[in-house]
Write a protein that holds these residues in place. Structure first.
Motif, PDB file in Angstrom:
ATOM      1  N   ALA A  45     -14.376   8.069  -8.238  1.00 51.15           N
ATOM      2  CA  ALA A  45     -13.330   8.863  -7.596  1.00 51.15           C
ATOM      3  C   ALA A  45     -11.997   8.637  -8.295  1.00 51.15           C
ATOM      4  N   ALA A  46     -11.314   9.717  -8.640  1.00 54.24           N
ATOM      5  CA  ALA A  46     -10.006   9.601  -9.288  1.00 54.24           C
ATOM      6  C   ALA A  46      -8.985   9.083  -8.281  1.00 54.24           C
ATOM      7  N   PRO A  47      -8.128   8.130  -8.662  1.00 55.39           N
ATOM      8  CA  PRO A  47      -7.120   7.630  -7.725  1.00 55.39           C
ATOM      9  C   PRO A  47      -6.105   8.707  -7.354  1.00 55.39           C
ATOM     10  N   ARG A  48      -5.638   8.649  -6.132  1.00 51.14           N
ATOM     11  CA  ARG A  48      -4.629   9.593  -5.639  1.00 51.14           C
ATOM     12  C   ARG A  48      -3.250   8.967  -5.793  1.00 51.14           C
ATOM     13  N   SER A  49      -2.250   9.810  -5.949  1.00 49.17           N
ATOM     14  CA  SER A  49      -0.895   9.316  -6.190  1.00 49.17           C
ATOM     15  C   SER A  49      -0.129   9.174  -4.880  1.00 49.17           C
ATOM     16  N   LEU A  50       0.565   8.072  -4.762  1.00 45.98           N
ATOM     17  CA  LEU A  50       1.405   7.788  -3.596  1.00 45.98           C
ATOM     18  C   LEU A  50       2.768   7.322  -4.095  1.00 45.98           C
ATOM     19  N   VAL A  51       3.818   7.875  -3.522  1.00 44.93           N
ATOM     20  CA  VAL A  51       5.181   7.458  -3.861  1.00 44.93           C
ATOM     21  C   VAL A  51       5.801   6.770  -2.651  1.00 44.93           C
ATOM     22  N   PHE A  52       6.434   5.638  -2.877  1.00 38.93           N
ATOM     23  CA  PHE A  52       7.181   4.930  -1.836  1.00 38.93           C
ATOM     24  C   PHE A  52       8.658   5.005  -2.181  1.00 38.93           C
ATOM     25  N   VAL A  53       9.439   5.675  -1.333  1.00 38.29           N
ATOM     26  CA  VAL A  53      10.892   5.759  -1.519  1.00 38.29           C
ATOM     27  C   VAL A  53      11.548   4.814  -0.518  1.00 38.29           C
ATOM     28  N   GLN A  54      12.132   3.765  -1.043  1.00 36.09           N
ATOM     29  CA  GLN A  54      12.778   2.745  -0.217  1.00 36.09           C
ATOM     30  C   GLN A  54      14.088   3.262   0.379  1.00 36.09           C
ATOM     31  N   GLY A  55      14.542   2.589   1.436  1.00 34.33           N
ATOM     32  CA  GLY A  55      15.864   2.894   1.954  1.00 34.33           C
ATOM     33  C   GLY A  55      16.947   2.498   0.969  1.00 34.33           C
ATOM     34  N   MET A  65       7.847  -4.757   2.102  1.00 34.37           N
ATOM     35  CA  MET A  65       7.077  -3.571   2.464  1.00 34.37           C
ATOM     36  C   MET A  65       6.298  -3.062   1.253  1.00 34.37           C
ATOM     37  N   GLN A  66       6.952  -3.061   0.098  1.00 35.22           N
ATOM     38  CA  GLN A  66       6.291  -2.641  -1.139  1.00 35.22           C
ATOM     39  C   GLN A  66       5.051  -3.497  -1.412  1.00 35.22           C
ATOM     40  N   CYS A  67       5.152  -4.802  -1.168  1.00 38.61           N
ATOM     41  CA  CYS A  67       4.008  -5.692  -1.393  1.00 38.61           C
ATOM     42  C   CYS A  67       2.835  -5.281  -0.505  1.00 38.61           C
ATOM     43  N   GLY A  68       3.122  -4.961   0.759  1.00 42.69           N
ATOM     44  CA  GLY A  68       2.073  -4.508   1.667  1.00 42.69           C
ATOM     45  C   GLY A  68       1.481  -3.183   1.234  1.00 42.69           C
ATOM     46  N   ILE A  69       2.343  -2.274   0.779  1.00 39.54           N
ATOM     47  CA  ILE A  69       1.893  -0.958   0.324  1.00 39.54           C
ATOM     48  C   ILE A  69       0.981  -1.093  -0.894  1.00 39.54           C
ATOM     49  N   GLU A  70       1.409  -1.890  -1.854  1.00 39.99           N
ATOM     50  CA  GLU A  70       0.627  -2.011  -3.087  1.00 39.99           C
ATOM     51  C   GLU A  70      -0.732  -2.646  -2.838  1.00 39.99           C
ATOM     52  N   LYS A  74      -4.216  -0.370  -3.334  1.00 44.04           N
ATOM     53  CA  LYS A  74      -5.286  -0.756  -4.268  1.00 44.04           C
ATOM     54  C   LYS A  74      -6.647  -0.600  -3.596  1.00 44.04           C
ATOM     55  N   ALA A  75      -6.733  -1.047  -2.356  1.00 41.00           N
ATOM     56  CA  ALA A  75      -7.997  -0.951  -1.622  1.00 41.00           C
ATOM     57  C   ALA A  75      -8.341   0.495  -1.270  1.00 41.00           C
ATOM     58  N   ALA A  76      -7.310   1.346  -1.102  1.00 42.10           N
ATOM     59  CA  ALA A  76      -7.526   2.736  -0.699  1.00 42.10           C
ATOM     60  C   ALA A  76      -7.556   3.703  -1.883  1.00 42.10           C
ATOM     61  N   ASN A  77      -7.548   3.160  -3.114  1.00 40.97           N
ATOM     62  CA  ASN A  77      -7.640   3.979  -4.325  1.00 40.97           C
ATOM     63  C   ASN A  77      -6.438   4.912  -4.508  1.00 40.97           C
ATOM     64  N   PHE A  78      -5.236   4.348  -4.326  1.00 40.49           N
ATOM     65  CA  PHE A  78      -3.992   5.046  -4.624  1.00 40.49           C
ATOM     66  C   PHE A  78      -3.313   4.392  -5.820  1.00 40.49           C
ATOM     67  N   THR A  79      -2.652   5.183  -6.646  1.00 46.67           N
ATOM     68  CA  THR A  79      -1.639   4.642  -7.542  1.00 46.67           C
ATOM     69  C   THR A  79      -0.316   4.665  -6.776  1.00 46.67           C
ATOM     70  N   VAL A  80       0.595   3.765  -7.107  1.00 47.24           N
ATOM     71  CA  VAL A  80       1.856   3.668  -6.372  1.00 47.24           C
ATOM     72  C   VAL A  80       3.038   3.741  -7.329  1.00 47.24           C
ATOM     73  N   ASP A  81       3.985   4.596  -6.985  1.00 51.01           N
ATOM     74  CA  ASP A  81       5.255   4.698  -7.702  1.00 51.01           C
ATOM     75  C   ASP A  81       6.351   4.369  -6.689  1.00 51.01           C
ATOM     76  N   VAL A  82       7.170   3.366  -6.998  1.00 50.50           N
ATOM     77  CA  VAL A  82       8.220   2.919  -6.077  1.00 50.50           C
ATOM     78  C   VAL A  82       9.577   3.361  -6.602  1.00 50.50           C
ATOM     79  N   GLN A  83      10.368   4.012  -5.742  1.00 54.45           N
ATOM     80  CA  GLN A  83      11.703   4.466  -6.123  1.00 54.45           C
ATOM     81  C   GLN A  83      12.687   4.151  -5.000  1.00 54.45           C
ATOM     82  N   GLY A  84      13.957   4.024  -5.355  1.00 56.67           N
ATOM     83  CA  GLY A  84      14.974   3.768  -4.350  1.00 56.67           C
ATOM     84  C   GLY A  84      16.362   3.802  -4.951  1.00 56.67           C
ATOM     85  N   ALA A  85      17.323   4.231  -4.163  1.00 56.90           N
ATOM     86  CA  ALA A  85      18.711   4.284  -4.624  1.00 56.90           C
ATOM     87  C   ALA A  85      19.360   2.904  -4.518  1.00 56.90           C
TER      88      ALA A  85
END
Length: 336
Positions: A45-55, A65-70, A74-85
Motif C-alpha cells: 500500500a502506498a503511504p498517504r500524505s499527512l500535514v501537521f500545521v503547528q500553532g 504533539m509532533q512526536c505523537g503524530i509521527e 508510521k503505524a498508520a502508513n502516513f508520511t508526515v510534513d510538519v509546518q508552522g509559523a
C-alpha cells in the motif's frame, strides 16, 4: 554513508549500469501514487500524505504533539510534513494553509491560531477533499473538520485555581496572563479559572491580560500589575510562554515568596522554574496523546470508518513533589 570499494571490474560495472538503467525505465512507467508520499511499502500500500500545521514553531507543546503524530503516522502508513509559523498569528498561518491546500494532502492536522480568521482557509481545505482534524485549538464552526481533539481546557483552568487556592488558603487577589483573545484553548482556560474564582468569595479576580505569546511582554505585564496591586497573591499563566514571562516578571519584582504561580504547560523552561521554586505548580497537557488521537481520526475518515467528532484529553498537575517521579512522563519534549 560508507564509501564503496573501487575494485569492481569494468565488466561488472557495465552489467551493474545496464541493470540500473532497466530498473529506472521500469520505474518511469509506473504512475505516481495519489495523495503524495513515497512509493509502495513492503505491504504493497502506498503511504498517504499527512500535514501537521503547528500553532507556532519551536513550542515544546507542539514538538511533543509532533512526536505523537509521527509515531502514530508510521503505524498508520502516513508520511508526515510538519509546518508552522514563527509566531502564533493567523496572518502568518493562513499562507501556510493555502500552500497546503494547493498540494492536496490526504489529511491535515492543524492547530488554528484564531477561531474566526482561520475558518475560511480551513473550510477551503475541507472543500478540496482534505480530511481536516483540529488539534489543540478549534474554530467558531468546527463542523468543517472530521474531528477535533484537545485538552479539557475549562477543567484545566479550574484545576489551576484549585492549585492556587491550596497555596493561598486565605484568599486574595489573582490574575490571569494569557495569549490573545479569540484563541479557543486559552479563552477556555481563563473562563474555567474565572468561574472557579467567582465561586469563592475569599478571592478577587483582577482580570485577564494578554502577552501576545511573547515572554518579554508577559514579564512587563506582571511587573506593571504588581506595581498597581502589590498585594497580588497568585497568577495563572495560561500557556507556556505566558508562564515563562510571568515567572520572570515576579522574579524581577522580588515577589517570589508572596506571589504563587501556576503555569499551563510543562516545557523545559517551566520545569526549571518549578524546580527553582519560581513556579509552584504546572498543569501539563497530553500533547502526544492529542497527536496520536488526531492521526487515528484522520485514518478512520480516510478509510470510511466511524470517527469521534470531539475528543477531550486530560492533564497532570506537576509540583516539586512529583516532577522527578510520577509527573516526569508528562513533561514536554524539545525534540522527538
Amino acid at each position: 554513508m560508507r564509501s564503496i570499494k573501487r575494485n569492481v571490474t569494468a565488466a561488472a560495472a557495465a552489467v551493474l549500469a545496464a541493470g540500473l538503467l532497466a530498473a529506472c525505465g521500469a520505474a518511469e512507467q509506473q504512475p505516481a501514487p495519489a495523495g503524495g508520499g513515497g512509493g509502495a511499502t513492503a505491504g504493497g500500500a502506498a503511504p498517504r500524505s499527512l500535514v501537521f500545521v503547528q500553532g507556532v514553531a519551536g513550542d515544546e507543546f507542539y514538538i511533543s504533539m509532533q512526536c505523537g503524530i509521527e509515531a502514530a503516522a508510521k503505524a498508520a502508513n502516513f508520511t508526515v510534513d510538519v509546518q508552522g509559523a514563527e509566531k502564533f498569528d493567523p496572518t502568518l498561518q493562513k499562507p501556510i494553509i493555502d500552500s497546503v491546500v494547493a498540494k492536496k494532502p490526504a489529511a491535515l492536522l492543524v492547530a488554528p491560531t484564531d477561531v474566526t480568521a482561520m475558518q475560511a482557509p480551513l473550510k477551503a481545505a475541507a472543500d478540496a477533499g482534505i480530511k481536516v482534524v483540529l488539534v489543540d485549538t478549534t474554530l467558531e464552526d468546527p463542523s468543517i473538520a472530521v474531528s477535533e481533539v484537545a485538552s479539557d481546557n475549562e477543567g484545566g483552568g479550574k484545576a489551576a485555581f484549585d492549585a492556587l487556592k491550596q497555596l493561598n488558603p486565605n484568599g486574595g487577589k489573582v490574575l490571569v496572563i494569557s495569549v490573545d483573545p479569540g484563541i479557543s484553548t486559552t479563552d477556555a482556560r481563563a473562563k474555567g479559572f474565572q468561574d472557579a474564582v467567582a465561586a469563592d468569595s475569599s478571592f478577587q479576580f483582577l482580570g485577564v491580560q494578554y502577552s501576545h505569546n511573547e515572554p518579554a511582554e508577559a514579564a512587563q505585564l506582571v511587573t506593571a500589575a504588581l506595581q498597581k496591586d502589590p498585594d497580588i497573591v497568585g497568577i495563572f499563566a495560561a500557556n507556556l510562554f505566558s508562564a515563562e514571562g510571568t515567572a520572570t516578571g515576579v522574579r524581577q519584582a522580588g515577589k517570589q515568596e508572596q506571589v504563587k504561580i501556576v503555569g499551563f504547560d510543562a516545557g523545559p523552561a517551566q520545569v526549571k522554574q518549578l524546580k527553582e521554586g519560581t513556579v509552584q505548580a504546572l498543569i501539563a497537557q497530553q500533547p502526544a496523546k492529542i497527536g496520536e488521537d488526531g492521526v487515528a481520526q484522520a485514518a478512520a475518515a480516510l478509510d470510511g470508518k466511524p470517527v469521534e467528532k470531539k475528543i477531550q484529553t486530560g492533564f497532570t498537575i506537576i509540583t516539586q513533589q512529583n516532577v522527578d517521579g510520577d509527573g516526569q512522563a508528562a513533561l514536554y519534549k524539545s525534540s522527538c
